[in-house]
Write a protein that holds these residues in place. Structure first.
Motif, mmCIF file in Angstrom:
data_model
loop_
_atom_site.group_PDB
_atom_site.id
_atom_site.type_symbol
_atom_site.label_atom_id
_atom_site.label_comp_id
_atom_site.label_asym_id
_atom_site.label_seq_id
_atom_site.Cartn_x
_atom_site.Cartn_y
_atom_site.Cartn_z
ATOM 1 N N ASN A 167 0.582 -1.777 0.230
ATOM 2 C CA ASN A 167 0.007 0.321 0.056
ATOM 3 C C ASN A 167 0.827 1.411 -0.238
ATOM 4 N N SER A 168 0.973 1.787 -1.330
ATOM 5 C CA SER A 168 1.634 2.780 -1.228
ATOM 6 C C SER A 168 1.054 3.395 -2.522
ATOM 7 N N PHE A 169 2.019 5.079 -2.839
ATOM 8 C CA PHE A 169 1.338 5.534 -4.405
ATOM 9 C C PHE A 169 2.223 4.539 -4.880
ATOM 10 N N ILE A 170 1.591 4.763 -6.323
ATOM 11 C CA ILE A 170 3.027 3.836 -7.311
ATOM 12 C C ILE A 170 4.379 4.212 -7.258
ATOM 13 N N ALA A 171 4.445 5.776 -6.919
ATOM 14 C CA ALA A 171 5.736 6.122 -7.401
ATOM 15 C C ALA A 171 6.933 5.595 -6.711
ATOM 16 N N THR A 172 6.433 4.758 -5.368
ATOM 17 C CA THR A 172 7.734 3.977 -4.905
ATOM 18 C C THR A 172 7.870 2.228 -6.025
ATOM 19 N N ALA B 256 8.839 10.144 1.314
ATOM 20 C CA ALA B 256 7.675 11.047 0.683
ATOM 21 C C ALA B 256 6.748 12.070 1.391
ATOM 22 N N GLN B 257 6.599 10.873 2.697
ATOM 23 C CA GLN B 257 5.000 11.521 3.376
ATOM 24 C C GLN B 257 5.717 12.130 4.350
ATOM 25 N N ALA B 258 6.757 11.578 4.744
ATOM 26 C CA ALA B 258 7.330 12.093 6.493
ATOM 27 C C ALA B 258 8.045 12.680 6.466
ATOM 28 N N GLY C 156 1.794 19.421 -2.125
ATOM 29 C CA GLY C 156 0.910 18.940 -1.822
ATOM 30 C C GLY C 156 1.500 18.233 -0.820
ATOM 31 N N LYS C 157 2.525 17.933 0.124
ATOM 32 C CA LYS C 157 3.517 17.504 0.705
ATOM 33 C C LYS C 157 3.355 18.240 1.822
ATOM 34 N N ASN C 158 3.935 17.567 2.476
ATOM 35 C CA ASN C 158 4.038 19.130 3.511
ATOM 36 C C ASN C 158 4.957 19.870 4.049
ATOM 37 N N ASP D 52 7.508 20.771 -9.346
ATOM 38 C CA ASP D 52 8.593 19.095 -9.115
ATOM 39 C C ASP D 52 9.566 19.839 -7.499
ATOM 40 N N GLY D 53 9.756 18.778 -6.739
ATOM 41 C CA GLY D 53 11.040 18.555 -6.462
ATOM 42 C C GLY D 53 11.380 17.773 -5.736
ATOM 43 N N GLY D 54 12.882 17.515 -5.909
ATOM 44 C CA GLY D 54 12.715 15.957 -4.596
ATOM 45 C C GLY D 54 14.101 16.282 -3.453
#
Ligand SMILES: *Cc1c(COP(=O)(O)O)cnc(C)c1O
Length: 375
Positions: A84-89, A159-161, A185-187, A193-195
């Protein structure tokens, strides 16, 4: 009352001057790719995560892909991740040519069930990618222990944490490498886009940076074929501003989560469980309701002006994209069951207590009526 699922405009309004100044500064210096704004953000983000190195990249999916490539994961290898995750993983794993091996989740935390990982390890397993889903770190002690015993690497999908902790250690700093997304939309969201990839391993950071920038060591000197995946100056400057506010925003999310828990009186609504060893950052506030009523509840809450989400409506192994793996729904029973019962309620730092009580009143009333109909 009309309540959006997230409200990015409200946040911009609260820091408009700082953001506008930051954007002006980048344009003033035409420091669009690389340059001082990216370097400054990388330095403060590494510090924030309690690690020595941060490499800004184009987005969170690339962060995972580049991290795995830098670990030399490729064809013939297997990488274990959560069902259970977003498909990106899982996409990032497949992009390297490795085979994705899904593991079911713990129905209480929705994170990978670390007690089920060992059975998935083969002599081809090169890495585990735990996802700190919804903002709660996965069971890292158990995962690190397995990784050590089997000599495999751990790439955290954080990504969500961003800002979450596990036994006091920041998410992303616990495994060999941590990967972040700055999707709006991330915290910690950019305005595009960015990472980022974070690590304590200097040589790893150097190679990841090289791969992300065309495999380049100097202007036209390329050590390997890489990719073009860079954090840009505008996003970095915006993120530097927002990073200063992130601790306050995280506290606001945690406070909102506490208020939700207080006001969700319906016994048919199960609030999220926060494990004692973690500090959850509530990227999403995911409750569980009986499967039979979830979709009607969503629709009725929409009529009440409350926007909700489902993260995620189809567990990864059940998606058409993974049909080739030949799994059945029973192979990932907890993920499949959760996908029919979970519901994400509005969650953002600017939520007010009035808005939360309104959502909870509507949820409690609608669930009671729907549960009655079911009988
Ligand atoms: C958002 C997200 C990603 C991907 O990030 P992008 O920046 O959108 O590429 C990866 N994993 C998880 C769990 C995410 O939520």
């Amino acid at each position: 009352m009309n309540l959006p699922f997230v409200d990015l405009k409200a946040q911009y309004e609260s820091i408009r001057h700082e953001i506008d100044d930051a954007i002006d500064a980048v344009i003033g210096e035409t420091a669009f790719i690389g340059g001082p704004f990216v370097a400054e953000f990388e330095k403060s983000f590494a510090e924030f995560c309690g690690v020595r190195h941060c490499v800004g990249v184009g987005n969170g999916t690339d962060a995972l892909y580049i991290a795995l490539k830098t670990l030399n994961v490729g064809p013939g290898d297997e990488v274990i991740t959560a069902a259970n995750s977003f498909i990106a993983t899982s996409e990032a794993i497949s992009l390297t040519g490795a085979r994705v091996v899904f593991c079911d989740i713990d129905p209480q935390t929705y994170n990978i069930d670390a007690t089920m990982i060992e059975a998935k390890i083969s002599d081809k397993t090169r890495a585990i990618v735990p996802v700190h889903l919804f903002g709660q770190p996965a069971d890292m002690d158990r995962i690190l222990d397995l990784a050590k015993r089997h000599d495999i690497r751990v790439v955290e999908d954080a990504a969500q944490a961003v800002g979450a902790t596990y036994r006091g250690r920041p998410a992303g700093s616990i495994g060999d490498v941590g990967c972040f997304s700055f999707y709006p939309g991330k915290n910690l969201g950019a305005y595009g886009d960015g990472g980022a990839i974070v690590t304590n391993d200097e040589d790893f950071a150097r190679r990841a940076r090289m791969f992300a920038n065309h495999g380049r060591v100097a202007k036209y000197d390329h050590m390997v074929e890489g990719v073009n995946s860079r954090l840009d100056g505008l996003q970095a400057a915006i993120l530097s501003v927002k990073l200063r506010h992130l601790p306050a925003w995280t506290n606001a999310r945690r406070k909102a989560a506490e208020q939700y828990r207080t006001y969700l009186a319906s016994t048919d609504v199960i609030p999220p469980t926060e494990m004692p060893e973690v500090e959850h950052v509530y990227h999403l506030y995911v409750v569980r309701v009986p499967a039979g009523i979830r979709d009607n509840l969503r629709e009725q809450l929409g009529e009440d002006g409350v926007s909700t989400g489902v993260h995620y409506p189809i567990a990864l192994p059940n998606l058409p994209a993974y049909r080739y793996l030949g799994h059945g729904e029973r192979d990932f029973a907890h993920s499949t069951k959760a996908s029919h019962e979970i519901l994400s309620l509005p969650m953002f730092p600017e939520l007010t207590e009035d808005q939360i009580t309104y959502v909870c009143d509507r949820v409690n009333a609608r669930v009671a009526a729907l549960a009655q109909d079911e009988k």
